[in-house]
Design an enzyme around this catalytic site. Sequence first.
Site, PDB file in Angstrom:
ATOM      1  N   SER A  65       0.782  -1.244   0.000  1.00 51.18           N
ATOM      2  CA  SER A  65       0.000   0.000   0.000  1.00 51.18           C
ATOM      3  C   SER A  65       0.811   1.289   0.000  1.00 51.18           C
ATOM      4  O   SER A  65       0.225   2.367  -0.116  1.00 51.18           O
ATOM      5  CB  SER A  65      -0.968   0.009   1.188  1.00 51.18           C
ATOM      6  N   LYS A  68       0.235   3.789  -2.770  1.00 52.77           N
ATOM      7  CA  LYS A  68      -0.729   4.882  -2.728  1.00 52.77           C
ATOM      8  C   LYS A  68      -0.051   6.244  -2.630  1.00 52.77           C
ATOM      9  O   LYS A  68      -0.642   7.265  -3.004  1.00 52.77           O
ATOM     10  CB  LYS A  68      -1.706   4.674  -1.569  1.00 52.77           C
ATOM     11  N   SER A 125      -5.747   3.841   4.195  1.00 51.20           N
ATOM     12  CA  SER A 125      -5.176   2.951   3.176  1.00 51.20           C
ATOM     13  C   SER A 125      -6.265   2.241   2.381  1.00 51.20           C
ATOM     14  O   SER A 125      -6.166   1.051   2.056  1.00 51.20           O
ATOM     15  CB  SER A 125      -4.233   1.915   3.806  1.00 51.20           C
TER      16      SER A 125
END
Length: 416
Positions: A65, A68, A125
């Site tokens: 993640s 991102k 997230s």
Amino acid sequence: MCAGQSFGATTYNIKPAQTGTVKVTTSTTYANKPSLTADAAIAYCGETGQVLYGKNINKKMDPYSITKMMTCYVVMKYVDKGKISLDDTVTVSKYAAKQMESKLYLLVGEKIKVRYLIYGALLHSGNDAAAALGEAVGGDTKSFAKIMNKEAAALGCTNTHFVNANGVKVSGHYTTAHDMALILQAATKYEFIQKVCQTKLYKIPEDNLSDAFYVRTTNPFFYKDKKIKKPYLTYNIIAGKTGTWDSGSATLIEAFRFNGRTIYTVVLGDTSAKRYSDTVDLIAYGRRALSSIALTESNDSASGIEKEATNQSWFAKVIDKVFPDSVYEFFYGSTKIEMVKGLTGEVTSGSKVNISWRPVSGVDGYKVYRSTGGSYKLIKKIKSADTSSYTDPNSQSDHTYYYMVKTYSFKDGLFN
């Protein structure tokens, strides 16, 4: 960029000295680099381009993640270009809504602003939030991934390839510690990204399909650790992001300020239990190893005129003693000197000291002086205005050195 450079036995400490000078202390106060659980890690100083710590920094690994952060960087670039606004409304697609956890549980047809999607992606997230951002910019995931890869390459990333906007594990989706540090550096130049990352809890207002709800950061530096109540304040964190696939597959990126510099840390292939402590160790090591500091930029008392004749004849001595400086300069010339600005110092490797300064146009060159606490001695005359750095080949470990740099400009005289 000193890719792969790290410092072991020799460390250094740099402190401000007298105006217009740089003080550099080389020492061996710590010898061991931290032993990390992470398979790959880096501590990278953005201002100097130094790799303060490196472990497998070019090894391709799953980012999860922390992808991102790249997604939000691309979005902010498009905001800058005027192609999208933080207050634009994004309609959530079926593809975005069906993303697996972690997610905001966005609904198909839900209309939500770009700024709220960024909060959802960076704090909670949310995979669905990141996917919706990607579609808002690229139209679809594949097209957005192409944009991500193009932007990553522009940042200097050479071992990175993105397939999606959220980091969900898939073949062909990878980065390196080195590349991720560059991405984090670029992303945190945006004040809005810093603002989001420095938020612990944020309320996303109601929209056409959902009631208002809160998102909370997953960044461990925002939660009490043993005796440290607020680690993000203790370590001066300005931004960060977690990545987790399972307890044994985790990542973490952080950016923190120290001594006027920003250090970017990345851990890849870590565990969810160890990524925080690994990053704390990187921060501590980076603080100790930080190699440069900007200093006061001027010292008018050190500027002026140097008389060019060093072995004066009896006539020159009379002229020098009896007549004003202007008369001496008419016959023998002079050299105008000025202190340089932006003087910094660093230990580049071993105990060798490198100093650098802002180049000055229109001068004949530079004079580099060094002191160990007493008077300054000229150690190098650089006969080029374009050269604005110098590595001292004679610096040694466990010594303190003071450096001063002046420009010089010749003025010819009648006899010189």
